[in-house]
Design a protein around this motif. Structure first.
Motif, mmCIF file in Angstrom:
data_model
loop_
_atom_site.group_PDB
_atom_site.id
_atom_site.type_symbol
_atom_site.label_atom_id
_atom_site.label_comp_id
_atom_site.label_asym_id
_atom_site.label_seq_id
_atom_site.Cartn_x
_atom_site.Cartn_y
_atom_site.Cartn_z
ATOM 1 N N LYS A 2 0.825 -1.203 0.000
ATOM 2 C CA LYS A 2 0.000 0.000 0.000
ATOM 3 C C LYS A 2 0.868 1.265 0.000
ATOM 4 C CE LYS A 2 -3.816 2.161 2.361
ATOM 5 N NZ LYS A 2 -4.743 2.109 3.455
ATOM 6 N N VAL A 3 2.010 1.213 0.695
ATOM 7 C CA VAL A 3 2.931 2.352 0.751
ATOM 8 C C VAL A 3 3.468 2.664 -0.639
ATOM 9 C CG1 VAL A 3 5.146 3.142 1.674
ATOM 10 C CG2 VAL A 3 3.542 1.931 3.153
ATOM 11 N N TRP A 4 3.865 1.633 -1.376
ATOM 12 C CA TRP A 4 4.399 1.847 -2.724
ATOM 13 C C TRP A 4 3.349 2.431 -3.657
ATOM 14 C CZ3 TRP A 4 9.234 2.305 -3.046
ATOM 15 C CH2 TRP A 4 10.077 1.557 -2.250
ATOM 16 N N LYS A 5 2.129 1.984 -3.515
ATOM 17 C CA LYS A 5 1.048 2.499 -4.354
ATOM 18 C C LYS A 5 0.811 3.977 -4.060
ATOM 19 C CE LYS A 5 -3.549 1.302 -5.916
ATOM 20 N NZ LYS A 5 -4.662 0.373 -5.799
ATOM 21 N N GLU A 6 0.823 4.342 -2.785
ATOM 22 C CA GLU A 6 0.631 5.745 -2.416
ATOM 23 C C GLU A 6 1.829 6.586 -2.864
ATOM 24 O OE1 GLU A 6 -0.483 8.494 1.385
ATOM 25 O OE2 GLU A 6 -1.256 6.461 1.252
ATOM 26 N N LEU A 7 3.033 6.070 -2.692
ATOM 27 C CA LEU A 7 4.236 6.780 -3.130
ATOM 28 C C LEU A 7 4.212 7.001 -4.640
ATOM 29 C CD1 LEU A 7 6.965 7.985 -2.337
ATOM 30 C CD2 LEU A 7 7.962 5.715 -2.699
ATOM 31 N N ARG A 8 3.810 5.984 -5.386
ATOM 32 C CA ARG A 8 3.707 6.118 -6.847
ATOM 33 C C ARG A 8 2.694 7.199 -7.222
ATOM 34 N NH1 ARG A 8 1.823 1.011 -9.379
ATOM 35 N NH2 ARG A 8 -0.161 2.052 -9.573
ATOM 36 N N GLY A 9 1.566 7.241 -6.495
ATOM 37 C CA GLY A 9 0.564 8.277 -6.737
ATOM 38 C C GLY A 9 1.112 9.672 -6.485
ATOM 39 N N TRP A 10 1.866 9.830 -5.390
ATOM 40 C CA TRP A 10 2.477 11.126 -5.087
ATOM 41 C C TRP A 10 3.501 11.523 -6.144
ATOM 42 C CZ3 TRP A 10 1.186 14.955 -2.059
ATOM 43 C CH2 TRP A 10 0.323 14.719 -1.001
ATOM 44 N N LEU A 11 4.341 10.580 -6.535
ATOM 45 C CA LEU A 11 5.353 10.877 -7.552
ATOM 46 C C LEU A 11 4.711 11.259 -8.882
ATOM 47 C CD1 LEU A 11 8.062 8.166 -6.811
ATOM 48 C CD2 LEU A 11 8.181 10.630 -6.368
#
Length: 184
Positions: A2-11
């Protein structure tokens, strides 16, 4: 996961904002800071101004009396890459601040115009200009005369006795007009 998905969204959001900022700064509007006293009393040292760049991007000719931001390096040609690397956002990352190359001046002559300075007065095509915006009457110097070539303009500062402008640096190629001042 879930962290990677949110980080990808922010990037992705940051990337889109970055590209949008570049587009706006290159083609629509860009802030500049007045550096010096050459435009006194109209504009003042360190004053922030905003330049409309759409006209520049489309290659439109500025009007007489427009205040324009120019690239003073008239001895070299400009290209799209210059607009990209000189964008303030890119300058933050490169540490390359080239603000001193940009001058803020007023359009006095367009292609084909004959500009003359006689007895401290400016003439365009034989007609003396009425210039209520200048700081003071120009110091009397030897008479000078120029004919503005195609695809160039002639610019001067409002503080004529303290301005490095077309009288010194020469005619300004239209692709060196970075934008037209719109807002204070």
């Amino acid at each position: 996961m879930k962290v990677w998905k949110e980080l990808r969204g922010w990037l992705l959001s940051i990337g889109i904002a970055f590209v949008l900022s570049l587009f706006i700064g290159i083609f629509v509007i860009q802030p500049y800071k007045v550096d010096g006293h050459s435009m006194d009393p109209t504009l003042h040292d360190k004053q922030r101004i905003y330049a409309e760049k759409w006209s520049h991007a489309l290659g439109n000719l500025p009007d007489y009396g427009d205040i324009v931001i120019i690239d003073s390096r008239v001895d070299r040609s400009r290209n799209f890459w210059d607009d990209v690397v000189e964008h303030p956002l890119i300058s933050l990352f490169t540490g390359d601040s080239k603000q001193e190359i940009f001058y803020v001046k007023r359009v006095i002559g367009k292609p084909g115009d004959t500009i003359e300075i006689k007895n401290g007065n400016v003439y365009r095509n034989g007609e003396e200009l009425v210039e209520p915006y200048i700081k003071e009457k120009m110091e009397v110097t030897p008479d000078q005369k120029w004919t503005v070539p195609e695809d160039h303009i002639f610019v001067m500062g409002d503080n004529r006795n303290n301005s490095k402008d077309s009288r010194m640096i020469g005619f300004i190629p239209l692709d060196h007009v970075m934008g037209i001042k719109e807002f204070k």
